[in-house]
Design a protein around this motif. Structure first.
Motif, PDB file in Angstrom:
ATOM      1  N   LYS A 145       0.846  -1.194   0.000  1.00 16.36           N
ATOM      2  CA  LYS A 145       0.000   0.000   0.000  1.00 16.36           C
ATOM      3  C   LYS A 145       0.885   1.248   0.000  1.00 16.36           C
ATOM      4  CE  LYS A 145      -3.701  -1.959   2.891  1.00 16.36           C
ATOM      5  NZ  LYS A 145      -4.579  -1.697   4.062  1.00 16.36           N
ATOM      6  N   SER A 146       0.273   2.379  -0.306  1.00 15.53           N
ATOM      7  CA  SER A 146       1.001   3.648  -0.259  1.00 15.53           C
ATOM      8  C   SER A 146       1.135   4.120   1.185  1.00 15.53           C
ATOM      9  CB  SER A 146       0.261   4.689  -1.089  1.00 15.53           C
ATOM     10  OG  SER A 146      -1.062   4.843  -0.633  1.00 15.53           O
ATOM     11  N   MET A 147       2.234   4.852   1.468  1.00 16.10           N
ATOM     12  CA  MET A 147       2.453   5.302   2.839  1.00 16.10           C
ATOM     13  C   MET A 147       3.394   6.498   2.880  1.00 16.10           C
ATOM     14  SD  MET A 147       1.471   4.832   5.933  1.00 16.10           S
ATOM     15  CE  MET A 147       0.396   3.458   5.536  1.00 16.10           C
ATOM     16  N   SER A 148       3.186   7.490   1.995  1.00 17.11           N
ATOM     17  CA  SER A 148       4.032   8.681   2.041  1.00 17.11           C
ATOM     18  C   SER A 148       3.390   9.811   2.830  1.00 17.11           C
ATOM     19  CB  SER A 148       4.350   9.157   0.619  1.00 17.11           C
ATOM     20  OG  SER A 148       5.269   8.296  -0.006  1.00 17.11           O
ATOM     21  N   GLU A 149       2.112  10.095   2.569  1.00 15.97           N
ATOM     22  CA  GLU A 149       1.488  11.225   3.259  1.00 15.97           C
ATOM     23  C   GLU A 149       0.673  10.801   4.465  1.00 15.97           C
ATOM     24  OE1 GLU A 149      -1.326  13.337   0.876  1.00 15.97           O
ATOM     25  OE2 GLU A 149      -1.868  11.565  -0.271  1.00 15.97           O
ATOM     26  N   ALA A 150       0.265   9.533   4.526  1.00 20.52           N
ATOM     27  CA  ALA A 150      -0.633   9.083   5.590  1.00 20.52           C
ATOM     28  C   ALA A 150      -0.097   9.282   7.000  1.00 20.52           C
ATOM     29  CB  ALA A 150      -0.987   7.601   5.367  1.00 20.52           C
ATOM     30  N   PRO A 151       1.209   9.074   7.266  1.00 23.39           N
ATOM     31  CA  PRO A 151       1.679   9.191   8.657  1.00 23.39           C
ATOM     32  C   PRO A 151       1.471  10.558   9.277  1.00 23.39           C
ATOM     33  CG  PRO A 151       3.299   8.047   7.305  1.00 23.39           C
ATOM     34  CD  PRO A 151       2.274   8.596   6.368  1.00 23.39           C
ATOM     35  N   TYR A 152       1.329  11.581   8.465  1.00 25.84           N
ATOM     36  CA  TYR A 152       1.175  12.951   8.975  1.00 25.84           C
ATOM     37  C   TYR A 152      -0.141  13.137   9.737  1.00 25.84           C
ATOM     38  CZ  TYR A 152       0.338  18.027   8.596  1.00 25.84           C
ATOM     39  OH  TYR A 152       0.041  19.333   8.854  1.00 25.84           O
ATOM     40  N   ASN A 153      -1.200  12.483   9.280  1.00 24.23           N
ATOM     41  CA  ASN A 153      -2.553  12.867   9.683  1.00 24.23           C
ATOM     42  C   ASN A 153      -2.903  12.676  11.159  1.00 24.23           C
ATOM     43  OD1 ASN A 153      -3.198  13.661   7.008  1.00 24.23           O
ATOM     44  ND2 ASN A 153      -3.510  11.519   6.451  1.00 24.23           N
ATOM     45  N   PRO A 154      -2.504  11.588  11.832  1.00 22.31           N
ATOM     46  CA  PRO A 154      -2.943  11.431  13.231  1.00 22.31           C
ATOM     47  C   PRO A 154      -2.023  12.056  14.270  1.00 22.31           C
ATOM     48  CG  PRO A 154      -1.884   9.411  12.498  1.00 22.31           C
ATOM     49  CD  PRO A 154      -1.843  10.364  11.327  1.00 22.31           C
ATOM     50  N   VAL A 155      -0.944  12.714  13.843  1.00 21.02           N
ATOM     51  CA  VAL A 155       0.070  13.155  14.803  1.00 21.02           C
ATOM     52  C   VAL A 155      -0.439  14.284  15.696  1.00 21.02           C
ATOM     53  CG1 VAL A 155       2.371  14.145  15.069  1.00 21.02           C
ATOM     54  CG2 VAL A 155       1.951  12.401  13.323  1.00 21.02           C
ATOM     55  N   ALA A 156      -0.985  15.352  15.088  1.00 19.25           N
ATOM     56  CA  ALA A 156      -1.426  16.500  15.890  1.00 19.25           C
ATOM     57  C   ALA A 156      -2.504  16.121  16.902  1.00 19.25           C
ATOM     58  CB  ALA A 156      -1.910  17.624  14.974  1.00 19.25           C
ATOM     59  N   PRO A 157      -3.550  15.355  16.516  1.00 21.47           N
ATOM     60  CA  PRO A 157      -4.542  15.005  17.535  1.00 21.47           C
ATOM     61  C   PRO A 157      -3.993  14.104  18.630  1.00 21.47           C
ATOM     62  CG  PRO A 157      -5.017  13.888  15.459  1.00 21.47           C
ATOM     63  CD  PRO A 157      -3.966  14.921  15.180  1.00 21.47           C
ATOM     64  N   ALA A 158      -3.040  13.230  18.304  1.00 19.18           N
ATOM     65  CA  ALA A 158      -2.444  12.394  19.357  1.00 19.18           C
ATOM     66  C   ALA A 158      -1.736  13.261  20.384  1.00 19.18           C
ATOM     67  CB  ALA A 158      -1.468  11.392  18.729  1.00 19.18           C
ATOM     68  N   ILE A 159      -0.995  14.277  19.912  1.00 20.52           N
ATOM     69  CA  ILE A 159      -0.304  15.185  20.839  1.00 20.52           C
ATOM     70  C   ILE A 159      -1.327  16.004  21.628  1.00 20.52           C
ATOM     71  CG2 ILE A 159       1.276  17.134  20.998  1.00 20.52           C
ATOM     72  CD1 ILE A 159       2.681  16.047  18.493  1.00 20.52           C
ATOM     73  N   ALA A 160      -2.365  16.493  20.946  1.00 21.10           N
ATOM     74  CA  ALA A 160      -3.393  17.274  21.646  1.00 21.10           C
ATOM     75  C   ALA A 160      -4.089  16.435  22.708  1.00 21.10           C
ATOM     76  CB  ALA A 160      -4.418  17.798  20.641  1.00 21.10           C
ATOM     77  N   ASN A 161      -4.349  15.185  22.408  1.00 20.87           N
ATOM     78  CA  ASN A 161      -4.987  14.303  23.393  1.00 20.87           C
ATOM     79  C   ASN A 161      -4.068  14.042  24.577  1.00 20.87           C
ATOM     80  OD1 ASN A 161      -7.262  14.169  21.773  1.00 20.87           O
ATOM     81  ND2 ASN A 161      -6.681  12.233  20.814  1.00 20.87           N
ATOM     82  N   ALA A 162      -2.754  13.979  24.320  1.00 24.37           N
ATOM     83  CA  ALA A 162      -1.806  13.805  25.420  1.00 24.37           C
ATOM     84  C   ALA A 162      -1.739  15.063  26.278  1.00 24.37           C
ATOM     85  CB  ALA A 162      -0.421  13.470  24.862  1.00 24.37           C
ATOM     86  N   VAL A 163      -1.821  16.230  25.657  1.00 23.35           N
ATOM     87  CA  VAL A 163      -1.854  17.483  26.417  1.00 23.35           C
ATOM     88  C   VAL A 163      -3.097  17.526  27.292  1.00 23.35           C
ATOM     89  CG1 VAL A 163      -2.107  19.988  26.206  1.00 23.35           C
ATOM     90  CG2 VAL A 163      -0.446  18.772  24.779  1.00 23.35           C
ATOM     91  N   ARG A 164      -4.218  17.131  26.730  1.00 24.11           N
ATOM     92  CA  ARG A 164      -5.473  17.067  27.511  1.00 24.11           C
ATOM     93  C   ARG A 164      -5.318  16.132  28.701  1.00 24.11           C
ATOM     94  NH1 ARG A 164      -9.115  16.202  30.532  1.00 24.11           N
ATOM     95  NH2 ARG A 164     -11.356  16.107  30.085  1.00 24.11           N
ATOM     96  N   ASP A 165      -4.649  15.013  28.488  1.00 25.38           N
ATOM     97  CA  ASP A 165      -4.449  14.039  29.561  1.00 25.38           C
ATOM     98  C   ASP A 165      -3.555  14.613  30.658  1.00 25.38           C
ATOM     99  OD1 ASP A 165      -4.828  11.377  30.615  1.00 25.38           O
ATOM    100  OD2 ASP A 165      -2.747  10.949  30.056  1.00 25.38           O
ATOM    101  N   ALA A 166      -2.554  15.398  30.248  1.00 32.78           N
ATOM    102  CA  ALA A 166      -1.623  15.958  31.237  1.00 32.78           C
ATOM    103  C   ALA A 166      -2.222  17.125  31.999  1.00 32.78           C
ATOM    104  CB  ALA A 166      -0.341  16.400  30.526  1.00 32.78           C
ATOM    105  N   LEU A 167      -2.927  18.006  31.300  1.00 32.75           N
ATOM    106  CA  LEU A 167      -3.387  19.263  31.887  1.00 32.75           C
ATOM    107  C   LEU A 167      -4.796  19.213  32.455  1.00 32.75           C
ATOM    108  CD1 LEU A 167      -2.268  22.188  29.535  1.00 32.75           C
ATOM    109  CD2 LEU A 167      -1.485  21.694  31.848  1.00 32.75           C
ATOM    110  N   GLY A 168      -5.607  18.308  31.870  1.00 37.48           N
ATOM    111  CA  GLY A 168      -7.024  18.360  32.210  1.00 37.48           C
ATOM    112  C   GLY A 168      -7.759  19.437  31.443  1.00 37.48           C
TER     113      GLY A 168
END
Length: 882
Positions: free
Chosen positions: A828-851
């Motif tokens: 399968k193709s995999m050049s642009e796909a890795p970009y997409n879930p990164v920002a929400p994963a970090i935002a969800n981790a910030v939410r977990d840390a800060l509340g």
């Protein structure tokens, strides 16, 4: 001076930098990335000391020893540092590699390794946009990641890129790495206003300047509407652009062009142009843009002829629809969450700027050498705009120094081609880094409202989205980014009741365009953040709430209308990706958090079609040559996406050859009958499938004893039509530490699990994933193109934060075990796909840390500090509140 051990005589021009002087002498390994001392692509040694040659006066090198990357070794005999980069495959597009090799050579041990505790600080002046830096670190440490396969199996091995030796030694030619003799240079006058009518242009003084050969204004160009965005069907994008227009719609728009015998003369002539403007009202807020009474950006254009949804409302494209009953689904929900998320404007920051050179060949045919991802689409549009037959235009690429979607545009080729036709001589245009920021389309800023409803078990009962996209002054890619960005992000989840309202609107801002992920990154950020909040309401883990709601084989892909029947499950690995990411985070290892910092974990998922919709086609040939080698003819371009390596591996595997015996002719409209282009990650699955079919056809012809043709060749032919389309999945997980007192965030652990089907080249695939994650971290935490009344104020890498080596963690890459029924050998193709879930994963981790949840990108340090401060304030008791 001595350059690479050879005496050089001559006088640099007053004020000339060493970079341009070296290139004039023919050493094109010295690259232009910024011309401001920020990126390191131009690094050379002066008496053994590394310097950025773009800010080093040429006169200061007189009488000294200057060493470029070519002075450190040759493709046949690489030097020690070059060999380390070769062994580690420490590059992708390779535009930054010469600078890294030169800098490292001043610090290296005799064996080519660089062992320093301050590695990140040492290389902070060298940027790489492609790799994520891990492979560069490996090269500096002396690790070996690739190996030639010899006569064994080529598929599934980490074989080196075909051009690897030339890239690491500085001998691979990029777009403008051609002799300069006899070339005219084009310079641009751009608008200082966001919206204005050109009342008068006086070109007399400019035209009279010695050395000026041509001045072009809106009166001198074809009156043809077109789009700079390129797709298989030119009808996908609105015809709203003229080569030069008497109405300017953003600060930085082209107003006039000058062609002269040197860059200096052309720029001097531009300064002599006298322009009178009638300044018009402008609108910069996309919310305001579609309100009654707002200034119209393209109000005079025909909705039908230009394919603009509602010119009188500044809406270039829209979709509104519902499946099921969203109101009822929300009313019945045991849990409901909602929010509004905003994503900023981001630039691609490919180190090679847009550039093109054109000339007439001996048959009078127009030839354009361009830094494009889509040579055939540029050829076809040049023929359309200039009124030429397609066979009278050839577009060819060298190696392209990064793309990420930004070079799926025609932003320089049109004026270069016209200038060639008017002068009959070779003409070149190379954009500056400032022009890249102020003229070239970037990522669409979006506002996304999400409302979710779920039953007591966390199963979705309703999903409602309202999306607003700022396409800027022109609609190139506006419809496609809107529809694609909403499609797979919504279709990823099973839900009986969905509603989507989405509009892309014009503003008098710099245009937006194609960017890695093509809109998914913006919409996924909102949906995955909302889903994470829903998981907290229900009491489920982030992985479990997704397991209960994601599509599965047998489901239809539904957005806001009829199911998408062209999109199918060629394979399915999302369940494995969720398990792999969850397991990696559960291990608890990674960097420790500083004392007193808050720690949180986050996870997000994304789905992407492996081929763009509405047509993607590739033709290819594989031929047995008289000298015993095998040649590939394919149209797709190589810009760090790795297609060159994949195509060679596919042919070597099919024919049982050493890859060294396979030669590639690619990125040229003369190399194949047609190729839609290298975007949408199609280099492997579309062009690769065509190459594989051609190799199989050649094998059949040879087995049947077919005699050679008049040229002594036996030729196999293949094609692929881009349909049906499969889907790929990515799940990203992070653990972060956040200092609430300063807003500083560190990523302690980063993992991405990918469903890429059968892995063709493990090292190359790992590099593509790491590079996508790096770009995702950049736009999540650092990168933002800022505007003031429509004028771009971030105009250099000095104030636009491309992640440096010290900013990025090493990402663990995990692979699902799948075999795709539609891709070549199950890939399968995999050049642009890795970009997409990164920002929400970090935002969800910030939410977990800060509340407290971040709702805006980038999550810059100041924004996180404010979020932490507000979170503390909201939890204080009245007695604690000062």
């Amino acid at each position: 001076m001595n350059v690479d051990g050879t005496p050089v005589t001559g006088d640099p021009a007053p004020g000339q930098c060493l970079r341009t002087w070296l290139r004039e002498l023919g050493n094109t390994s010295v690259k232009k990335g910024c011309d401001a001392g920020d990126c390191g692509a131009c690094s050379v040694l002066v008496d053994g000391r590394p310097v950025h040659s773009c800010v080093h006066p040429a006169v200061r090198a007189v009488g000294r020893e200057v060493t470029t990357v070519r002075g450190l070794g040759t493709p046949e005999e690489p030097g020690p540092v070059q060999q380390r980069f070769l062994d580690a495959q420490g590059f992708q597009c390779g535009f930054c590699t010469a600078g890294y090799v030169v800098t490292a050579s001043a610090l290296a041990e005799p064996d080519g390794t660089v062992a320093r505790e301050d590695l990140e600080a040492t290389f902070k002046g060298n940027l790489c946009r492609c790799t994520g830096y891990r492979s560069i670190r490996d090269a500096l440490a002396g690790k070996t990641n690739v190996s030639p396969c010899g006569g064994g199996r080529a598929f599934g091995r980490s074989t080196p890129a075909p051009a690897a030796r030339r890239v690491v030694t500085g001998w691979e030619d990029y777009t403008l790495d051609l002799p300069l003799d006899g070339v005219l240079h084009l310079a641009l006058l751009t608008s200082p206003h966001a919206h204005a009518r050109v009342v008068r242009i006086d070109t007399a003084r400019a035209a009279a300047l010695p050395g000026v050969r041509l001045v072009l204004t809106h009166r001198d160009v074809p009156d043809v509407l077109y789009s700079t965005g390129r797709h298989a069907s030119r009808l996908d994008d609105p015809d709203d652009t003229r080569m030069l227009d008497d109405v300017v719609r953003f600060c930085g728009q082209r107003v006039a062009a000058v062609v002269a015998e040197s860059v200096a003369v052309a720029e001097h002539a531009v300064a002599l142009l006298e322009v009178e403007y009638d300044v018009l009202p402008a609108v910069h807020d996309p919310e305001e843009s579609r309100r009654p009474g707002s200034p119209l950006v393209h109000g005079e254009k025909s909705a039908t002829r230009s394919r603009i949804s509602e010119p009188a409302r500044n809406v270039v494209a829209q979709t509104h629809g519902e499946v099921g009953d969203v109101a009822a689904g929300l009313a019945s929900a045991a849990h409901r969450v909602s929010g509004t998320w905003r994503t900023g404007r981001v630039t691609h920051a490919a180190l090679e700027t847009h550039g093109a050179r054109g000339w007439l060949d001996e048959d009078g045919r127009l030839v354009v050498r361009s830094s494009t991802q889509v040579p055939f689409l540029v050829r076809d549009e040049l023929a359309h705009v200039l009124g030429l037959e397609r066979d009278r235009v050839r577009v060819v690429t060298g190696r392209v120094g990064g793309g990420f979607g930004g070079k799926q545009e025609m932003v320089v080729e049109d004026l270069v081609a016209l200038a060639v036709l008017r002068t009959g001589e070779p003409v070149q245009l190379e954009l500056t880094r400032e022009q890249q920021f102020t003229m070239v389309p970037g990522r669409h800023p979006m506002r996304v409202e999400v409302e979710l409803g779920a039953d007591a078990d966390g199963v979705l009962t309703a999903m409602r989205l309202d999306v607003l996209s700022d396409t800027g002054a022109y609609g190139n890619h506006g419809p496609g980014v809107l529809f694609h960005g909403c499609h797979e992000s919504v279709a990823l989840y099973r839900c009986a009741n969905k509603r989507l309202d989405a509009e892309a609107v014009y503003t008098h801002n710099v245009p937006s365009g194609a960017f890695r992920g093509y809109g998914l990154g913006q919409v996924v950020f909102a949906i995955e953040s909302a889903l994470d909040e829903l998981a907290r309401e229900v009491g489920l883990s982030p992985a479990e709430v997704r397991r209960r709601n994601v599509v599965r084989p047998g489901d239809d892909f539904v957005v806001n209308g009829a199911p998408d029947t062209d999109l199918v499950f060629g394979s399915y690995g999302l369940d494995q990706c969720l398990d792999l990411a969850e397991e990696a985070l559960a291990r608890g290892d990674g960097d420790p958090a500083p004392e007193g910092w808050l720690v949180g974990e986050g996870l997000a998922a994304a789905m992407i079609a492996t081929i763009p919709p509405r047509g993607h086609h590739a033709d290819a040939t594989v031929a047995c040559e008289p000298d015993g080698t095998v040649s590939i003819g394919v149209g797709t371009a190589e810009f760090g996406n790795g297609t060159a390596t994949v195509h060679v591996q596919l042919v070597a595997e099919e024919l049982g050859l050493d890859p060294a015996r396979v030669r590639l002719h690619a990125g040229d409209t003369d190399a194949a009958a047609y190729d839609t282009g290298a975007y949408g990650s199609t280099g492997s699955v579309v062009a690769g499938s065509a190459v594989l079919a051609a190799a199989r056809d050649l094998r059949r012809r040879l087995a049947a004893g077919e005699p050679p043709d008049a040229d002594g060749r036996v030729v196999g032919r293949g094609e692929h039509h881009g349909s049906p389309r499969s889907v790929a999945f990515n799940v990203h997980g992070v653990r972060v530490a956040l200092d609430p007192a300063t807003g500083e965030l560190r990523i302690l652990r980063s993992v991405q699990a990918v469903d890429a089907g059968v892995v063709i080249n493990p090292e190359q695939l790992r590099g593509q994933v790491e590079g996508g994650v790096a770009q995702g971290i950049g736009s999540a935490l650092f990168e933002e193109v800022r505007l003031a009344d429509g004028e771009v104020t971030t105009r250099s890498f000095r104030n636009y934060r491309v992640p440096q080596m010290g900013d990025l963690p090493e990402t663990e890459v995990r692979y699902a075990d799948t075999h795709d029924a539609l891709g070549p050998h199950g890939a399968k193709s995999m050049s642009e796909a890795p970009y997409n879930p990164v920002a929400p994963a970090i935002a969800n981790a910030v939410r977990d840390a800060l509340g407290a949840r971040p709702h805006e990108l980038p999550m810059s340090r100041d924004r996180l500090w404010r979020l932490a401060r507000n979170a503390r304030s909201s939890t204080r008791s009245p007695q604690e509140d000062p």
